[in-house]
Write an enzyme that holds these catalytic residues in place. Structure first.
Site, short mmCIF file in Angstrom:
data_model
loop_
_atom_site.label_atom_id
_atom_site.label_comp_id
_atom_site.label_asym_id
_atom_site.label_seq_id
_atom_site.Cartn_x
_atom_site.Cartn_y
_atom_site.Cartn_z
N THR A 128 55.73 21.07 98.59
CA THR A 128 55.66 20.19 97.42
C THR A 128 55.03 18.84 97.76
O THR A 128 55.14 18.37 98.89
CB THR A 128 57.10 19.97 96.88
OG1 THR A 128 57.08 18.89 95.95
CG2 THR A 128 58.08 19.61 97.98
N ASP A 129 54.45 18.21 96.75
CA ASP A 129 53.90 16.86 96.95
C ASP A 129 54.98 15.82 97.26
O ASP A 129 54.69 14.72 97.73
CB ASP A 129 53.07 16.41 95.74
CG ASP A 129 53.81 16.39 94.41
OD1 ASP A 129 55.04 16.63 94.39
OD2 ASP A 129 53.16 16.11 93.37
N GLU A 130 56.25 16.19 97.00
CA GLU A 130 57.33 15.22 97.23
C GLU A 130 57.51 14.89 98.70
O GLU A 130 58.10 13.87 99.04
CB GLU A 130 58.65 15.74 96.65
CG GLU A 130 58.55 15.97 95.16
CD GLU A 130 59.86 15.80 94.41
OE1 GLU A 130 60.84 15.34 94.99
OE2 GLU A 130 59.86 16.13 93.21
N TYR A 153 66.27 16.48 98.53
CA TYR A 153 65.39 17.64 98.29
C TYR A 153 64.09 17.50 99.08
O TYR A 153 63.70 18.40 99.82
CB TYR A 153 65.08 17.77 96.79
CG TYR A 153 63.88 18.67 96.50
CD1 TYR A 153 63.93 20.04 96.73
CD2 TYR A 153 62.68 18.13 96.00
CE1 TYR A 153 62.83 20.85 96.47
CE2 TYR A 153 61.59 18.94 95.74
CZ TYR A 153 61.66 20.30 95.98
OH TYR A 153 60.57 21.10 95.74
N LYS A 157 62.60 19.81 102.20
CA LYS A 157 61.31 20.52 102.14
C LYS A 157 60.40 20.06 103.29
O LYS A 157 59.68 20.86 103.89
CB LYS A 157 60.62 20.28 100.80
CG LYS A 157 61.29 20.92 99.60
CD LYS A 157 61.31 22.44 99.63
CE LYS A 157 59.96 23.09 99.47
NZ LYS A 157 60.06 24.56 99.42
P1 NAD Z 1 63.41 27.64 91.05
O1 NAD Z 1 64.57 26.75 91.29
O2 NAD Z 1 63.00 27.98 89.66
O3 NAD Z 1 63.63 29.03 91.81
C1 NAD Z 1 64.11 29.10 93.13
C2 NAD Z 1 64.40 30.57 93.42
O4 NAD Z 1 64.90 30.66 94.77
C3 NAD Z 1 65.49 31.16 92.52
O5 NAD Z 1 65.09 32.44 92.09
C4 NAD Z 1 66.70 31.23 93.41
O6 NAD Z 1 67.61 32.26 93.06
C5 NAD Z 1 66.06 31.47 94.77
N1 NAD Z 1 66.91 31.04 95.89
C6 NAD Z 1 67.53 29.84 96.04
N2 NAD Z 1 68.23 29.83 97.20
C7 NAD Z 1 68.03 31.03 97.79
C8 NAD Z 1 68.46 31.61 99.00
N3 NAD Z 1 69.26 30.94 99.85
N4 NAD Z 1 68.04 32.86 99.31
C9 NAD Z 1 67.24 33.56 98.47
N5 NAD Z 1 66.81 33.06 97.29
C10 NAD Z 1 67.19 31.80 96.96
O7 NAD Z 1 62.22 26.97 91.86
P2 NAD Z 1 60.67 26.83 91.53
O8 NAD Z 1 60.47 25.64 90.69
O9 NAD Z 1 60.14 28.14 91.13
O10 NAD Z 1 60.13 26.46 93.00
C11 NAD Z 1 59.73 27.49 93.90
C12 NAD Z 1 59.19 26.85 95.16
O11 NAD Z 1 58.11 25.98 94.84
C13 NAD Z 1 60.20 25.98 95.89
O12 NAD Z 1 60.03 26.16 97.27
C14 NAD Z 1 59.84 24.56 95.47
O13 NAD Z 1 60.22 23.64 96.47
C15 NAD Z 1 58.35 24.68 95.35
N6 NAD Z 1 57.71 23.75 94.41
C16 NAD Z 1 58.16 23.62 93.12
C17 NAD Z 1 57.48 22.81 92.24
C18 NAD Z 1 57.91 22.64 90.80
O14 NAD Z 1 57.35 21.78 90.10
N7 NAD Z 1 58.84 23.41 90.30
C19 NAD Z 1 56.36 22.11 92.67
C20 NAD Z 1 55.93 22.25 93.99
C21 NAD Z 1 56.61 23.10 94.84
O1 DAU Z 2 56.37 17.19 92.38
C1 DAU Z 2 56.81 18.49 92.64
C2 DAU Z 2 58.27 18.58 92.34
O2 DAU Z 2 58.40 18.49 90.93
C3 DAU Z 2 58.93 19.86 92.84
O3 DAU Z 2 58.86 19.91 94.24
C4 DAU Z 2 60.39 19.93 92.38
O4 DAU Z 2 60.96 21.16 92.76
C5 DAU Z 2 60.42 19.78 90.88
O5 DAU Z 2 61.78 19.73 90.45
C6 DAU Z 2 59.70 18.52 90.43
O6 DAU Z 2 60.41 17.33 90.85
P1 DAU Z 2 60.55 16.06 89.89
O7 DAU Z 2 61.74 15.30 90.28
O8 DAU Z 2 59.28 15.33 89.78
O9 DAU Z 2 60.77 16.84 88.50
P2 DAU Z 2 61.76 16.62 87.28
O10 DAU Z 2 61.34 17.60 86.24
O11 DAU Z 2 63.18 16.59 87.68
O12 DAU Z 2 61.36 15.15 86.81
C7 DAU Z 2 60.02 14.85 86.44
C8 DAU Z 2 59.96 13.38 86.06
O13 DAU Z 2 60.74 13.20 84.87
C9 DAU Z 2 60.56 12.46 87.10
O14 DAU Z 2 59.84 11.23 87.11
C10 DAU Z 2 61.97 12.21 86.60
C11 DAU Z 2 61.81 12.26 85.08
N1 DAU Z 2 62.99 12.73 84.35
C12 DAU Z 2 63.56 13.91 84.74
C13 DAU Z 2 64.67 14.38 84.07
C14 DAU Z 2 65.32 15.69 84.50
C15 DAU Z 2 63.48 12.01 83.27
O15 DAU Z 2 62.94 10.95 82.92
N2 DAU Z 2 64.57 12.48 82.62
C16 DAU Z 2 65.20 13.64 82.97
O16 DAU Z 2 66.22 14.00 82.34
#
Ligand code: NAD
Ligand code: DAU
Length: 342
Positions: A128-130, A153, A157
């Site tokens: 992730t970019d985080e 988090y 990562k």
């Molecule tokens: P999500 O939370 O929707 O899904 C995570 C999945 O992992 C779920 O199906 C969960 O059951 C499974 N899981 C969790 N713990 C586990 C374990 N111990 N063993 C096996 N399975 C397990 O997540 P997502 O948003 O689809 O993110 C997927 C990946 O992409 C993550 O690695 C996250 O860090 C990365 N990522 C997410 C975003 C985003 O914006 N959502 C952006 C960049 C990177």
């Molecule tokens: O940037 C990649 C990441 O994006 C992934 O690695 C993470 O798994 C994913 O959860 C996401 O992280 P963020 O913290 O950026 O996403 P979130 O949707 O929680 O929040 C997006 C932005 O919105 C952030 O600036 C916080 C704000 N926010 C979020 C929530 C849940 C609000 O203002 N109100 C809210 O209730």
């Protein structure tokens, strides 16, 4: 590459990746290995299962369970591991970091060991970019930038990424890493901001914008991310990391305005609330390295937000049972006593 173990494949990005790969590569078989936490759902895979039959198999398991992972690798003759499995929500990591350290750090180690013991399998880590922390001025994070994570988090990562690189340097494991931006699209659990705000707005519940709402995020359509991962898997250089994002950011308030416009809902639903602790102000990545391999995004930010909103409007069957279940307690815990600031 023919037999892929896709960990976390029942989650948001994982299920979209499985859909993308089975459609594109008729000779690939995918084993989804997933613990089914609150974020993992078999419904996310049901249309793919119906379409692709035995080319998709599901194994319920924890990536921290070494013998179960080894067993799946052996039983299905896995040649490639793509690791999506993670705890992913920043707010949950602030409330309780424990599961993040277990899954995102230790679980990554277990998968790397499994890949190494099975004869150095191809391994791809979804990151992730985080991990870059919040970005100052107009800089765009480069893959070579130092990691500076700021939430539990992001720190977990970043630890995973370091371990993946260590396995490449130490044991010669053929790895790649990709770092995605803020993904949006179908099947995203409604704790994340875009699905949370769409489903709140559809129920005429206020949208809890953290702080001033001027934080910057690069909202990316999930299928663009999946296409980027595919390119890294097939064209990426072993041992390298690739950023995947739109390369352009917008404020959360700009995102909310597009979302409300698509829904035809009023701006009076916006409610500014107490900010997230340690809230990262801005993420933005330079994506030139991936674009040099021929990838480019198909969706603008606005198209991505509008398409996502439409999916939630049309798929109440998917999110209403979630919102009516355990989610209610989660929502109350995070937002129930949150101070309204405007
Ligand atoms: P999500 O939370 O929707 O899904 C995570 C999945 O992992 C779920 O199906 C969960 O059951 C499974 N899981 C969790 N713990 C586990 C374990 N111990 N063993 C096996 N399975 C397990 O997540 P997502 O948003 O689809 O993110 C997927 C990946 O992409 C993550 O690695 C996250 O860090 C990365 N990522 C997410 C975003 C985003 O914006 N959502 C952006 C960049 C990177
Ligand atoms: O940037 C990649 C990441 O994006 C992934 O690695 C993470 O798994 C994913 O959860 C996401 O992280 P963020 O913290 O950026 O996403 P979130 O949707 O929680 O929040 C997006 C932005 O919105 C952030 O600036 C916080 C704000 N926010 C979020 C929530 C849940 C609000 O203002 N109100 C809210 O209730």
């Amino acid at each position: 590459m023919q037999n892929l173990l896709v960990t976390g494949g029942a989650g948001f990005i994982g299920c979209n990746f499985v859909r993308y790969m089975l459609d594109k590569y008729p000779d690939y078989h995918i084993i989804v290995y997933d613990k089914l936490t609150y974020a993992g759902r078999l419904e996310n895979l049901q249309d793919i299962q119906a379409k692709h039959g035995s080319r998709l198999r599901f194994v319920r398991g924890d990536i921290c369970d070494a013998s179960a992972v080894d067993g799946a690798v052996r039983a299905y003759k896995i040649d490639t591991i793509v690791n999506f499995a993670a705890e992913t929500h920043v707010d949950r990591s602030i409330m309780n970091p424990d599961a993040f350290i277990q899954t995102d750090v230790y679980g990554t180690y277990v998968l790397l060991e499994a890949a190494r013991k099975a004869g150095n399998l191809r391994y791809h880590q979804i990151s992730t970019d985080e991990v870059y922390g919040h970005i100052h001025g107009d800089h765009r994070s480069l893959e070579t930038d130092c990691l500076a994570p700021r939430s539990p988090y992001a720190a977990s990562k970043a630890s995973g990424d370091h371990m993946v690189n260590a396995y490449h340097i130490t044991y010669g494991l053929p790895i790649t890493i990709s770092r995605g931006a803020n993904n949006i699209g179908p099947y995203q659990y409604p704790e994340k901001v875009v699905p949370l705000f769409v489903t709140n707005a559809l129920n005429d519940i206020p949208l809890p914008v953290y702080g001033d709402g001027k934080q910057m995020r690069d909202y990316q359509y999930v299928m663009d991310h999946c296409a980027g991962i595919d390119v890294v898997l097939h064209e990426g250089k072993i041992g390298e990391t690739y950023n995947i994002g739109g390369g352009k950011e917008m404020t959360n308030l700009e995102m909310v305005q597009i979302l409300l416009d698509e829904l035809g809902k009023p701006a009076s639903l916006i409610q500014h609330v107490e900010d997230r602790q340690g809230h990262d102000r801005r993420y933005c990545m330079n994506v030139d390295k991936l674009m040099a391999l021929g990838w480019e995004p198909q969706y603008t930010h606005e198209e991505a937000i509008r398409a996502t909103v439409r999916w939630y409007v049309e798929n109440r069957w998917w999110w209403e049972p979630i919102r009516n279940g355990e989610f209610k307690q989660y929502y109350e815990r995070l937002y129930g006593n949150r101070r309204v600031i405007a």
